[in-house]
Design an enzyme around this catalytic site. Structure first.
Site, PDB file in Angstrom:
ATOM      1  N   HIS A 131       0.815  -1.287   0.162  1.00  0.00           N
ATOM      2  CA  HIS A 131       0.177   0.053  -0.075  1.00  0.00           C
ATOM      3  C   HIS A 131       0.916   1.120   0.205  1.00  0.00           C
ATOM      4  CE1 HIS A 131      -2.790   3.125   1.886  1.00  0.00           C
ATOM      5  NE2 HIS A 131      -3.830   2.247   1.612  1.00  0.00           N
TER       6      HIS A 131
ATOM      7  N   ASP B  35       3.428  -4.559   7.937  1.00  0.00           N
ATOM      8  CA  ASP B  35       2.015  -3.817   7.894  1.00  0.00           C
ATOM      9  C   ASP B  35       0.944  -4.856   7.857  1.00  0.00           C
ATOM     10  OD1 ASP B  35       0.086  -2.539   6.994  1.00  0.00           O
ATOM     11  OD2 ASP B  35       0.738  -1.572   5.061  1.00  0.00           O
TER      12      ASP B  35
ATOM     13  N   GLN C 118      -4.223  -5.402   6.753  1.00  0.00           N
ATOM     14  CA  GLN C 118      -5.187  -6.200   6.040  1.00  0.00           C
ATOM     15  C   GLN C 118      -5.181  -7.652   6.851  1.00  0.00           C
ATOM     16  OE1 GLN C 118      -7.413  -5.433   3.791  1.00  0.00           O
ATOM     17  NE2 GLN C 118      -6.763  -3.395   3.270  1.00  0.00           N
TER      18      GLN C 118
ATOM     19  N   LYS D  75     -10.242  -1.487  10.648  1.00  0.00           N
ATOM     20  CA  LYS D  75     -10.393  -2.577   9.646  1.00  0.00           C
ATOM     21  C   LYS D  75     -10.753  -4.003  10.628  1.00  0.00           C
ATOM     22  CE  LYS D  75      -7.175  -0.986   6.326  1.00  0.00           C
ATOM     23  NZ  LYS D  75      -7.885  -0.436   5.091  1.00  0.00           N
TER      24      LYS D  75
ATOM     25  N   CYS E 202      -4.781   2.391  -3.740  1.00  0.00           N
ATOM     26  CA  CYS E 202      -3.410   2.867  -3.152  1.00  0.00           C
ATOM     27  C   CYS E 202      -2.451   1.953  -3.291  1.00  0.00           C
ATOM     28  CB  CYS E 202      -3.817   3.180  -1.667  1.00  0.00           C
ATOM     29  SG  CYS E 202      -5.114   4.377  -1.332  1.00  0.00           S
TER      30      CYS E 202
HETATM   31  N1  7TS Z   1      -1.541  -0.894   4.836  1.00  0.00           N
HETATM   32  C1  7TS Z   1      -2.559  -1.469   4.090  1.00  0.00           C
HETATM   33  C2  7TS Z   1      -1.952  -2.949   3.519  1.00  0.00           C
HETATM   34  C3  7TS Z   1      -3.621  -1.092   3.829  1.00  0.00           C
HETATM   35  O1  7TS Z   1      -4.714  -1.884   3.399  1.00  0.00           O
HETATM   36  C4  7TS Z   1      -4.272   0.452   4.441  1.00  0.00           C
HETATM   37  C5  7TS Z   1      -5.428   0.855   3.995  1.00  0.00           C
HETATM   38  C6  7TS Z   1      -3.126   1.064   4.684  1.00  0.00           C
HETATM   39  C7  7TS Z   1      -1.992   0.510   5.240  1.00  0.00           C
HETATM   40  C8  7TS Z   1      -3.452   2.419   5.552  1.00  0.00           C
HETATM   41  O2  7TS Z   1      -4.150   2.389   6.671  1.00  0.00           O
HETATM   42  P1  7TS Z   1      -4.885   3.609   7.278  1.00  0.00           P
HETATM   43  O3  7TS Z   1      -5.883   2.798   8.069  1.00  0.00           O
HETATM   44  O4  7TS Z   1      -3.652   4.299   8.120  1.00  0.00           O
HETATM   45  O5  7TS Z   1      -5.544   4.293   6.290  1.00  0.00           O
HETATM   46  N2  7TS Z   1      -6.188   0.446   2.876  1.00  0.00           N
HETATM   47  C9  7TS Z   1      -7.457   0.611   2.271  1.00  0.00           C
HETATM   48  C10 7TS Z   1      -7.606  -0.262   1.308  1.00  0.00           C
HETATM   49  O6  7TS Z   1      -7.389  -1.136   0.810  1.00  0.00           O
HETATM   50  N3  7TS Z   1      -8.919   0.621   0.842  1.00  0.00           N
HETATM   51  O7  7TS Z   1      -8.736   1.863   1.458  1.00  0.00           O
HETATM   52  C11 7TS Z   1      -7.989   1.718   2.547  1.00  0.00           C
END
Ligand code: 7TS
Length: 412
Positions: free
Chosen positions: A128, A205, A208, A231, A370
């Site tokens: 991401h 990370d 997911q 999530k 992303c």
């Molecule tokens: N890393 C991964 C693997 C992610 O899927 C996401 C967000 C992030 C980091 C960032 O997370 P945040 O909570 O700090 O924003 N992924 C997604 C997605 O797949 N669709 O919308 C957000």
């Protein structure tokens, strides 16, 4: 669905916990298949937030008054729940952040004063953007080199190339536990072992993976692990950075301000110990407490049952989707991924499919998710991504497949 999967979870009961699943979108029952972007929130977690503001609201770690102590105790109890869930050794190794992006930036910022121009860092090809851009900024600041662990057409990391790329100059390795765009579950234990053999540290990370897999940070021997509460049935704006105690102590603070200090004079400031050194300012108190409630909720259902049920959903959806002519599914087979279906239909733009599905009440994400380097790898503008959670059903997948066929016939 087989009898086995129906026995895994009491779906009817679970769905009653999620008020939003009973609303309509565009006059149709909502089918929410955008769980990889954010999960929905059960009543138990919503109630926890309401209860906080109705009975506990006060600033934490600072008041002598009882209400402040009650709020502090609830916040620290949540940190302990997060520690127990991920099996960290100490609760001060759990930094409560605003989410994965914040957690990664905190570490990247810290290494700006540690890395040297001859150092190398490795990042996987399926990250991401939030696990790419902070490291690029770090390389700009330090002169270190960013190298990429490539992926195969199947959507898996090329481990042999990884072994060839890593060397004694490699200081850091960054890989997601699960890819958000493809769902691939990466072999992180092996990745960590290989990195540790040359003395490199590893940040995983877990944004997911956390909704599907209960990670044990000690068993993995991971150096840093990041999660976003939203999530995993928790609220937005809160998450965690796990780090081994010595590695967190080594990093300078990310932000300066209240609560992260031991003593301040105009000549010199000394910093608080972990975890407070990295928690400047008033945090998302209700969010932190609700993060704990979300973990309680998920654990009351059980991660083994969640994973088994979601696998049934994924296998069913995959086989139904494959029956539609012109469909390409990106990524590996269901056994090696979480409940994500990233696909395209020949001659159709993902955005058009997503827009028509929305008209029929079905929420999916479309675009590059992303993760632009993955789209560039497959030479596509983006995909349609349907991502499932334990509260989704086979009936919803049937509605999705019917809607998809309808969208296809309308567009072609
Ligand atoms: N890393 C991964 C693997 C992610 O899927 C996401 C967000 C992030 C980091 C960032 O997370 P945040 O909570 O700090 O924003 N992924 C997604 C997605 O797949 N669709 O919308 C957000």
């Amino acid at each position: 669905m087989t009898n086995t999967s129906e026995q895994l979870l009491d779906i009817e009961k679970i769905r009653k916990d999620f008020p939003i699943l009973h609303r309509e979108i565009n006059g149709k029952p909502l089918v929410y298949f955008d769980n990889a972007a954010t999960s929905q929130t059960p009543k138990q977690v919503i109630d926890c937030i309401v209860d906080y503001y109705e009975t506990k609201n006060a600033n934490i770690h600072r008041g002598v008054h009882s209400l402040s102590q009650i709020a502090t105790d609830a916040y620290e109890a949540a940190r302990e729940k997060v520690r127990a869930h991920f099996n960290a050794e100490h609760s001060h190794e759990i930094i409560l952040t605003s989410g994965t992006t914040h957690s990664i930036n905190l570490v990247a910022n810290g290494y700006a004063s540690i890395l040297k121009p001859e150092d190398e860092i490795l990042v996987s090809a399926m990250e991401h953007h939030s696990n790419i851009v902070p490291w690029q900024i770090l390389c700009q600041k330090t002169g270190a080199t960013l190298k990429v662990i490539p992926m195969s057409h199947k959507g898996e990391l090329e481990m042999e190339t990884y072994k060839g790329l890593i060397n004694e100059n490699t200081k850091l390795v960054f890989v997601n536990h699960v890819s958000n765009a493809l769902g691939t579950i990466n072999p992180i234990k092996e990745i960590i072992e290989i990195a540790h053999d040359v003395g490199a540290k590893v940040l995983i990370d877990g944004a997911q993976s956390a909704p599907h897999i209960k990670a044990d940070v000690q068993a993995l021997d991971v150096d840093y692990y990041t999660v976003s509460a939203h999530k995993i049935c928790g609220p937005t704006g809160v998450g965690m950075l796990y780090g081994k105690e010595d590695l967190l102590n080594m990093l300078p603070p990310y932000q300066g301000g209240g609560e992260m200090i031991a003593e301040v004079t105009f000549e010199k400031t000394t910093y608080a110990g972990l975890p407070h050194k990295f928690e400047a300012g008033t945090p998302n108190i209700s969010g932190g407490i609700a993060f704990g409630a979300a973990l309680d909720y998920m654990n009351s259902i059980g991660f083994d049952a969640i994973a088994a049920y979601e696998m049934e959903l994924l296998k069913y959806a995959t086989s139904e989707l494959q029956k539609i002519e012109g469909v390409t599914i990106y990524g590996t087979s269901p056994e090696h991924k979480t409940a994500v279906l990233s696909f395209n239909i020949e001659n159709l733009h993902p955005y058009d499919i997503g827009t028509l599905l929305d008209k029929m009440g079905i929420a999916v994400r479309t675009g590059h998710h992303c993760a632009q380097p993955i789209m560039e790898f497959y030479k596509i503008p983006g995909t349609v991504r349907a991502s499932f959670a334990f509260y989704n059903t086979k009936e919803e997948i049937d509605a999705f497949i019917t809607a998809l066929k309808k969208a296809k016939s309308m567009l072609l």
